[in-house]
Scaffold this motif. Structure first.
Motif, PDB file in Angstrom:
ATOM      1  N   LEU A 195      17.371  20.980   0.028  1.00 16.14           N
ATOM      2  CA  LEU A 195      16.126  21.686   0.331  1.00 16.14           C
ATOM      3  C   LEU A 195      15.265  21.982  -0.890  1.00 16.14           C
ATOM      4  N   ALA A 196      15.848  22.574  -1.924  1.00 11.27           N
ATOM      5  CA  ALA A 196      15.037  23.019  -3.065  1.00 11.27           C
ATOM      6  C   ALA A 196      14.344  21.826  -3.721  1.00 11.27           C
ATOM      7  N   GLU A 197      15.093  20.742  -3.904  1.00  9.03           N
ATOM      8  CA  GLU A 197      14.507  19.549  -4.530  1.00  9.03           C
ATOM      9  C   GLU A 197      13.453  18.929  -3.634  1.00  9.03           C
ATOM     10  N   MET A 198      13.736  18.970  -2.343  1.00  8.59           N
ATOM     11  CA  MET A 198      12.783  18.446  -1.368  1.00  8.59           C
ATOM     12  C   MET A 198      11.462  19.202  -1.454  1.00  8.59           C
ATOM     13  N   GLN A 199      11.565  20.523  -1.547  1.00 11.70           N
ATOM     14  CA  GLN A 199      10.327  21.313  -1.595  1.00 11.70           C
ATOM     15  C   GLN A 199       9.547  21.047  -2.878  1.00 11.70           C
ATOM     16  N   LYS A 200      10.293  20.857  -3.978  1.00  9.74           N
ATOM     17  CA  LYS A 200       9.625  20.515  -5.238  1.00  9.74           C
ATOM     18  C   LYS A 200       8.902  19.181  -5.097  1.00  9.74           C
ATOM     19  N   TRP A 201       9.583  18.247  -4.456  1.00 12.09           N
ATOM     20  CA  TRP A 201       9.016  16.906  -4.264  1.00 12.09           C
ATOM     21  C   TRP A 201       7.747  16.985  -3.418  1.00 12.09           C
ATOM     22  N   LEU A 202       7.804  17.764  -2.343  1.00 11.03           N
ATOM     23  CA  LEU A 202       6.637  17.902  -1.463  1.00 11.03           C
ATOM     24  C   LEU A 202       5.467  18.563  -2.186  1.00 11.03           C
ATOM     25  N   ALA A 203       5.790  19.426  -3.146  1.00  7.10           N
ATOM     26  CA  ALA A 203       4.726  20.148  -3.850  1.00  7.10           C
ATOM     27  C   ALA A 203       3.988  19.253  -4.847  1.00  7.10           C
ATOM     28  N   LEU A 204       4.591  18.137  -5.215  1.00  5.40           N
ATOM     29  CA  LEU A 204       3.923  17.222  -6.155  1.00  5.40           C
ATOM     30  C   LEU A 204       2.743  16.538  -5.478  1.00  5.40           C
ATOM     31  N   PRO A 205       1.718  16.215  -6.246  1.00  5.13           N
ATOM     32  CA  PRO A 205       0.678  15.352  -5.670  1.00  5.13           C
ATOM     33  C   PRO A 205       1.287  13.990  -5.356  1.00  5.13           C
ATOM     34  N   LYS A 206       0.758  13.297  -4.373  1.00 11.83           N
ATOM     35  CA  LYS A 206       1.381  12.037  -3.955  1.00 11.83           C
ATOM     36  C   LYS A 206       1.595  11.087  -5.128  1.00 11.83           C
ATOM     37  N   ALA A 207       0.618  10.982  -5.988  1.00 11.34           N
ATOM     38  CA  ALA A 207       0.704  10.016  -7.088  1.00 11.34           C
ATOM     39  C   ALA A 207       1.904  10.266  -7.994  1.00 11.34           C
ATOM     40  N   LYS A 208       2.403  11.491  -8.014  1.00 11.30           N
ATOM     41  CA  LYS A 208       3.528  11.839  -8.901  1.00 11.30           C
ATOM     42  C   LYS A 208       4.884  11.716  -8.206  1.00 11.30           C
ATOM     43  N   ARG A 209       4.865  11.412  -6.915  1.00  9.41           N
ATOM     44  CA  ARG A 209       6.139  11.405  -6.189  1.00  9.41           C
ATOM     45  C   ARG A 209       6.947  10.147  -6.468  1.00  9.41           C
TER      46      ARG A 209
ATOM     47  N   CYS B 246       0.832  -1.203   0.000  1.00 12.98           N
ATOM     48  CA  CYS B 246       0.000   0.000   0.000  1.00 12.98           C
ATOM     49  C   CYS B 246       0.874   1.263   0.000  1.00 12.98           C
ATOM     50  N   ALA B 247       1.978   1.223   0.737  1.00 14.27           N
ATOM     51  CA  ALA B 247       2.886   2.375   0.739  1.00 14.27           C
ATOM     52  C   ALA B 247       3.414   2.617  -0.670  1.00 14.27           C
ATOM     53  N   ALA B 248       3.722   1.533  -1.372  1.00 17.03           N
ATOM     54  CA  ALA B 248       4.223   1.661  -2.740  1.00 17.03           C
ATOM     55  C   ALA B 248       3.144   2.255  -3.648  1.00 17.03           C
ATOM     56  N   GLU B 249       1.920   1.749  -3.531  1.00 19.58           N
ATOM     57  CA  GLU B 249       0.836   2.213  -4.404  1.00 19.58           C
ATOM     58  C   GLU B 249       0.452   3.656  -4.137  1.00 19.58           C
ATOM     59  N   THR B 250       0.351   4.001  -2.851  1.00 20.28           N
ATOM     60  CA  THR B 250      -0.118   5.353  -2.503  1.00 20.28           C
ATOM     61  C   THR B 250       1.029   6.354  -2.458  1.00 20.28           C
ATOM     62  N   ARG B 251       2.230   5.897  -2.686  1.00 19.68           N
ATOM     63  CA  ARG B 251       3.438   6.736  -2.607  1.00 19.68           C
ATOM     64  C   ARG B 251       3.562   7.372  -1.216  1.00 19.68           C
TER      65      ARG B 251
END
Ligand code: DGT
Ligand code: CA
Ligand code: CA
Ligand code: ZN
Length: 577
Positions: free
Chosen positions: A563-577, A491-496
């Motif tokens: 930090l910058a990449e982390m913030q970009k990653w957090l800004a993505l919807p979960k499905a895109k992470r 489930c963690a894999a599917e829901t990212r």
């Protein structure tokens, strides 16, 4: 001086209350201590520092007598009143205090009515008839007590890695600095970074084994010398930990280091591989017909067998030898690659340091960002934040960030996963945060199916960035709750959803044995200290060791992102992470 924390103050006051109760003291007096413990627990500010400075005047509910005692305890690490009180009871009584699920009321009933004052007596009482006659001691309670006693026996003689590491390094440094020692190491499960250890296996290369074993057995921490010979000694320290020392020649050192690092299973495989090459491998040497490889370092033993050198963490015979033969060992994550961390507490909930202090400490650690995830309102015992206090904390964090240069606080929450898998805050609240850690803090006893469904429901929430301390285990104390780990990982894999690697030495949760599977399914982790005080950021070092043990690489660990990449990653919807 002993390391006094908020917990020390709280548990000392609680213990005093119970001991006074057992003595039959006036209930007002015991209540004052119990109330004091509660106030200290929930105090918003650095109560330990204030107690140490004798600055407790005006705190409601803490009278003069308590102030004086808290000051003595916080400033000296000891409290004479408490020590005298303890001395009035048999020392074995305090074993009962350590048993899971046995609160003050029950201890008092057992002591008063059945004269139980040790775990051995308690076990006997549980197995007889008398117990069921006591009010509040039904079959369920008795079974629970028996389980707690069984756990205590099961866990006896084992130690948590983080509890022994500082002492282990101190002893090692002492051996290393001895003039007759050329090389030294701690082998065994410590070098393999097992989460709990039975003993420590010290190793030195020296020309004078007898002098070293004599030196070792006179360390001030020694409680008992178990054996002492020319090349080997075993001691037991005051804390009960056994330490072995083996003294070998410089030429034998690489072989001894390899052998005593283990694991036994890894060594068995290695020896059979050596035999196929016509070499016999033991703790001193290679032996065999013809030319023998020349060995100066441990890695050359592996090379001589056609293997890449294997990091000690991986030596558990879980596929590492095959990977080393094929040149396919992963490049494992390193502590120095961590750029930030996510799960940390402040005085707003049950932490001991303020936002500012935590930020300062994180900067000193060289981190680019620190995530603040204080408890949510349902964790009232940990002074969890309600929506209003959380909102204020977020505002404060945003403001503080304007004053920082090259460092950022992230605003999060360690939100409780309620019994049905819903969360302690509405989505509208969670969406205001940079991220969210979701954790279980109550109702641990659900059947596996329900507990699994509970966590799955939490993971399906878009705002849940990661799960905190996945199984709730407390090493050598409390077993994990019932979970279908395969389903959780899927489930963690599917829901990212990220699964945290909680670095608190009591937790080290998720267990290292599951990471390889999770990683292969694409699950990401965050190595989080769950720091409740500035010095606990150090726990990251244990997290890095256990991450290696789980075969994790830099790319598997989200807090390796700058930090910058982390913030970009957090800004993505979960499905895109
Ligand atoms: P523990 O229980 O936390 O102390 O775990 P270890 O792995 O440190 O175990 P320990 O202290 O009994 O032994 C250290 C290492 O020495 C072990 O990992 C492998 C090696 N060793 C000890 N006894 C044997 C043995 O009978 N056969 C083999 N192949 N290796 C052994
Ligand atoms: Ca050992
Ligand atoms: Ca040993
Ligand atoms: Zn937690």
């Amino acid at each position: 001086m002993a390391d006094v924390t908020r917990d020390t103050l709280v548990s000392t006051l609680e213990e005093i209350a119970l001991l006074l109760e057992l003595k039959g003291e006036n209930p007002f007096k015991t209540r004052a201590y119990r109330k004091g413990a509660e106030i200290v627990q929930n105090f918003d500010g650095d109560i330990v520092a204030r107690a140490a400075e004798d600055d407790l005047k005006g705190i409601k509910g803490i009278g003069d007598a308590l102030q004086q005692k808290l000051h003595e305890l916080a400033s000296s690490g000891r409290l004479e009143y408490y020590e005298n009180l303890r001395a009035e009871f048999p020392p074995t009584l305090f074993e009962l205090f350590e048993l899971q699920g046995l609160g003050p009321k029950k201890i008092k009933a057992l002591y008063d009515k059945l004269e139980v004052s040790s775990v051995a007596e308690l076990k006997e009482a549980c197995q007889g008839e008398e117990m069921t006659k006591l009010a509040g001691f039904g079959k369920k309670t008795v079974d629970k007590i028996l389980t707690a006693i069984a756990n205590r026996e099961k866990f006896a003689d084992r130690f948590r890695l983080g509890d022994v590491a500082p002492l282990a390094e101190t002893l090692l440094a002492r051996l290393r600095d001895h003039p007759k020692v050329s090389r030294s190491a701690i082998a065994g499960s410590y070098r393999r970074s097992k989460e709990t250890l039975h003993d420590l296996d010290f190793l030195v290369a020296t020309t004078d084994g007898a002098e070293l074993t004599a030196f070792f057995t006179t360390f001030p921490e020694v409680h008992e010398v178990i054996v002492q010979g020319e090349t080997k000694a075993s001691i037991r320290l005051e804390n009960g930990l056994q330490c072995d020392l083996r003294a070998v020649s410089n030429a034998h050192f690489p072989f001894a280091l390899q052998y005593f690092t283990g694991s036994k299973e890894h060594n068995v495989e290695l020896r059979s591989l050596a035999l196929k090459k016509g070499l016999s491998l033991n703790e001193y040497d290679f032996t065999g017909e013809g030319d023998l490889p020349e060995i100066h370092e441990e890695e050359e033993i592996y090379h001589a067998l056609g293997l890449d050198w294997i990091t000690p963490e991986l030596r558990e015979n879980r596929g590492e030898i095959e990977a080393a033969r094929e040149g396919k060992l992963p490049k494992l994550v390193e502590l120095a690659q961590l750029k930030g961390t996510f799960h940390n507490h402040t005085t707003a909930s049950d932490g001991q340091n303020t936002l500012e202090e935590m930020a300062e400490a994180a900067r000193e650690h060289g981190l680019q960002y620190l995530g603040i995830a204080d408890h949510s309102k349902s964790s009232f015992q940990a002074n969890g934040l309600d929506e209003k206090r959380l909102h204020e904390q977020v505002e404060t964090i945003r403001k503080l960030n304007e004053s920082f240069d090259g460092f950022t606080l992230l605003a999060g929450s360690e939100v409780d996963i309620l019994k049905d898998g819903s969360l302690d805050f509405e989505n509208a609240v969670l969406s205001q945060l940079d991220y969210c850690v979701a954790s279980v803090h109550n109702v641990f006893n659900l059947p596996e199916k329900e507990m699994t469904a509970r966590l799955i429901r939490a993971m399906e929430n878009e705002h849940v960035t990661m799960l905190g301390h996945l199984t709730g285990r407390l090493l050598l104390r409390r077993d994990p709750y019932a979970l279908n780990m395969e389903k959780i990982i899927d489930c963690a894999a599917e829901t990212r959803t990220v699964i945290e690697l909680n670095c608190n030495p009591w937790r080290l949760d998720m267990d290292w044995r599951w990471w390889q599977r999770a990683r292969d399914k694409g699950v990401l982790t965050s190595i989080n200290p769950d720091a409740h005080a500035t010095e606990q950021l150090q726990f990251l070092a244990y997290g890095a060791r256990l991450a290696k043990k789980g075969w994790l690489r830099q790319a598997d660990v989200i807090n390796c992102l700058p930090l910058a990449e982390m913030q970009k990653w957090l800004a993505l919807p979960k499905a895109k992470r």
